[in-house]
Design an enzyme around this catalytic site. Structure first.
Site, short mmCIF file in Angstrom:
data_model
loop_
_atom_site.label_atom_id
_atom_site.label_comp_id
_atom_site.label_asym_id
_atom_site.label_seq_id
_atom_site.Cartn_x
_atom_site.Cartn_y
_atom_site.Cartn_z
N LYS A 1 0.65 -1.58 0.06
CA LYS A 1 -0.05 -0.06 0.06
C LYS A 1 0.91 0.93 -0.18
O LYS A 1 0.58 2.03 -0.57
CB LYS A 1 -0.41 0.02 1.09
N GLU B 1 10.26 -5.75 4.05
CA GLU B 1 10.28 -7.06 3.82
C GLU B 1 10.11 -7.00 1.79
O GLU B 1 10.43 -7.29 1.09
CB GLU B 1 9.85 -7.83 4.07
N GLY C 1 -5.91 -5.42 5.44
CA GLY C 1 -4.49 -6.23 4.84
C GLY C 1 -5.20 -7.33 4.31
O GLY C 1 -5.23 -7.54 3.40
N ARG C 2 -5.34 -8.30 5.91
CA ARG C 2 -5.59 -9.35 6.10
C ARG C 2 -7.09 -9.64 5.42
O ARG C 2 -7.47 -10.71 5.53
CB ARG C 2 -5.77 -9.85 7.15
N GLU D 1 -4.46 -11.85 13.69
CA GLU D 1 -4.22 -10.60 13.68
C GLU D 1 -5.26 -9.67 14.71
O GLU D 1 -5.18 -8.51 14.45
CB GLU D 1 -3.51 -10.12 12.69
N HIS E 1 -1.92 -38.54 9.88
CA HIS E 1 -0.56 -39.12 10.59
C HIS E 1 0.88 -38.28 11.08
O HIS E 1 1.99 -38.69 10.82
CB HIS E 1 -0.22 -39.76 8.73
N LYS F 1 9.43 -4.71 13.85
CA LYS F 1 9.90 -4.15 12.87
C LYS F 1 10.45 -2.32 13.13
O LYS F 1 11.61 -2.25 12.90
CB LYS F 1 8.52 -3.55 11.79
#
Length: 546
Positions: free
Chosen positions: A206, A212, A266-267, A352, A383, A511
């Protein structure tokens, strides 16, 4: 309710815990052959079977009363009306507008946002259609065969999950890749198999400053420029961002910059231009069906009575277990390999959103909030960790997801998959009593001593709760509806816990400290001191680097 306040309301639910805690579900099923009909609900063709939970009608009535007491419906309506329910950032929460199918205005701050939403969707359609039909090509006139999305968090988890889930709708000559981790291995291992002349990058940030993402974007840019020359950059990059100047400085053409709005978290952004790589991978028509399925679940959430409302029911059951039974984790177990990234997506969606320790008024929360969400697709998980779910000391409520029809015609694969998912929820509910184990071992011909030794190890406590979501097929519409269902479940729980599900200040401290630590990691002269552990690790790191 006779008492006021959430703490009193939670306490009021505890009488139902005391009433039900020694009542096995197998006995409830034996006593009530209509239990499935009583405790199941539908939205479209999605069936929620919640009969295998530690509930009865009285407990569910108390939970629905609780939802009304904390005004879930009023807060839901306030969200859809565009009120700034994200109070710490003074923002509306309007991801539902991104997939709205109706003709009525949808307002934020008195402005109808739908014209801008539809314009952005039309721009996405034009761009994706032209990439897919070869009208838009690379710098050397090669048609694109690979799309690399560079983003992190909501700019990665949603698109990755959806692209994988909709694999039957992709084409083999246009592959989507996703790079998120700042670890150089992620970018390196993705690029080493790609042809720069046939690769299109989408940078999703954004602000166009996410550390990152921009580190990875700059590495991708350097890789491309080294192979094709600096002028090629403009032909091989698109962006999803609101920082137009930053995108242009990077070398991205204005008509390849797709924006979104501050009322999209964002999510919750896969429905927006953040979904651009999905639309490129599956085609815009398929992406549009994904939006349509979510809109249908929105309509269900906005209009269905609480007692038939799937997100409300699932949200209340989650609160029932987190706060009353004190079960701290929740497993999401899709019996669909293409939903293998769905639990990871929900980890951000849920943890979050509701991993908060203060109320809307800024006071310390006096009850437990968001559970730890985890899971893997079946039958792989059987398993790996199902031993813990069946016989471990902690009770872990589960969601099972299964389609009636697969996309592939490969009998007996799907039949075995369905048999397994039904067996797991039944086994968790029933368990296996000591008497049943003894009878089974006697039938095998074991002697009394061996039976006595083995029996405790083979008893299953049972009475372990689960929901099952069953639907016809994992189509784009169904996937959209399922994702929206879980979004709304998170909203219901956040409302009950009286927290802000739409900020994420908890991701900021790490951060900030990482930025401050970078010079010390790079060995740049004198730096401010840190705690003894961090100092020791830095010294050892530099020793190893030598």
């Amino acid at each position: 309710m006779a008492k006021t306040g959430r703490r009193a309301s939670f306490a009021g639910l505890e009488k139902h815990l005391r009433r039900l805690q020694d009542k096995p579900m197998r006995e409830m099923f034996d006593a009530d052959h209509g239990r499935f009909e009583r405790f199941s609900a539908k939205a479209g063709d999605i069936l929620l079977d919640y009969s295998k939970n530690r509930i009865d009608e009285e407990a569910m009535a108390a939970l629905f009363e609780f939802a009304r007491y904390v005004e879930v419906e009023a807060r839901r309506d306030a969200m859809w009306a565009g009120e700034p329910i994200n109070i710490t950032e003074d923002r509306s929460v309007m991801h539902m507008a991104l997939r709205y199918q109706g003709n009525k205005p949808v307002t934020v701050g008195g402005e109808d946002v739908m014209p801008a939403v539809r314009e952005t969707l039309e721009n996405i359609k034009t761009f994706t259609d032209q990439v897919r039909d070869g009208t838009i090509r690379g710098h050397t006139n090669e048609q694109f065969t690979d799309i690399v999305n560079i983003g992190i968090g909501g700019s990665d988890l949603g698109p990755v999950m959806v692209t994988l889930a909709l694999e039957p709708y992709t084409r083999p000559d246009l592959r989507a890749h996703y790079v998120s981790n700042v670890d150089g291995a992620h970018m390196h291992d993705t690029l080493k198999r790609l042809d720069p002349a046939k690769t299109l990058f989408v940078v999703a940030s954004k602000t166009f400053t996410t550390d990152e993402t921009m580190t990875n974007a700059n590495s991708a840019r350097a890789w491309l420029a080294e192979a094709l020359g600096e002028p090629a950059v403009t032909d091989h990059f698109a962006a999803v961002s609101t920082n137009l100047e930053g995108c242009r400085d990077f070398g991205i053409k204005s008509d390849r910059i797709f924006g979104f709005w501050d009322w999209v978290g964002g999510r919750y952004s896969v429905w927006s231009a953040i979904g651009l790589p999905v639309a490129l991978a599956v085609g815009f028509d398929t992406f549009e069906k994904f939006l349509k399925g979510a809109a249908e679940m929105d309509e269900h959430f906005l209009t269905a009575p609480l007692e038939q409302n799937l997100p409300v029911i699932m949200g209340l059951l989650g609160v029932w277990y987190r706060n009353i039974w004190e079960f701290s984790t929740h497993a999401v177990l899709p019996y669909d390999q293409r939903l293998s990234r769905f639990p990871a997506y929900l980890q951000q969606q849920d943890m979050e959103s509701n991993g908060k320790g203060v109320t809307l008024s800024g006071k310390r929360v006096k009850w437990s909030t968001g559970p730890i969400v985890w899971g893997e697709p079946g039958t792989n998980g059987q398993h790996a960790f199902y031993q813990l779910i069946h016989q471990g000391t902690d009770v872990i409520p589960c969601d099972f997801l299964i389609a009636a029809r697969p996309h592939e015609s490969m009998p007996p694969h799907h039949e075995k998959l369905v048999a397994n998912v039904l067996a797991q929820s039944e086994a968790l509910m029933l368990g296996k009593t000591e008497e049943e184990v003894v009878a089974e071992l006697e039938k095998q011909g074991l002697d009394a001593k061996a039976i006595e030794e083995l029996t405790p190890h083979k008893v299953f406590p049972g009475n372990r709760p689960s929901n099952t979501l069953m639907y016809a097929q994992l189509t784009p519409e169904t996937l959209g509806a399922i994702v929206a269902l879980y979004e709304h479940k998170v909203f219901v729980q956040g409302t009950i816990w009286n927290i802000n599900s739409y900020d994420q200040w908890g991701v900021e401290l790490g951060k900030q400290l990482a930025k401050a630590l970078l010079p010390a990691v790079e060995g740049q002269g004198d730096q401010p001191p840190h705690d003894s552990s961090t100092e020791g690790l830095l010294r050892y790191y530099h020793d190893l680097r030598k």
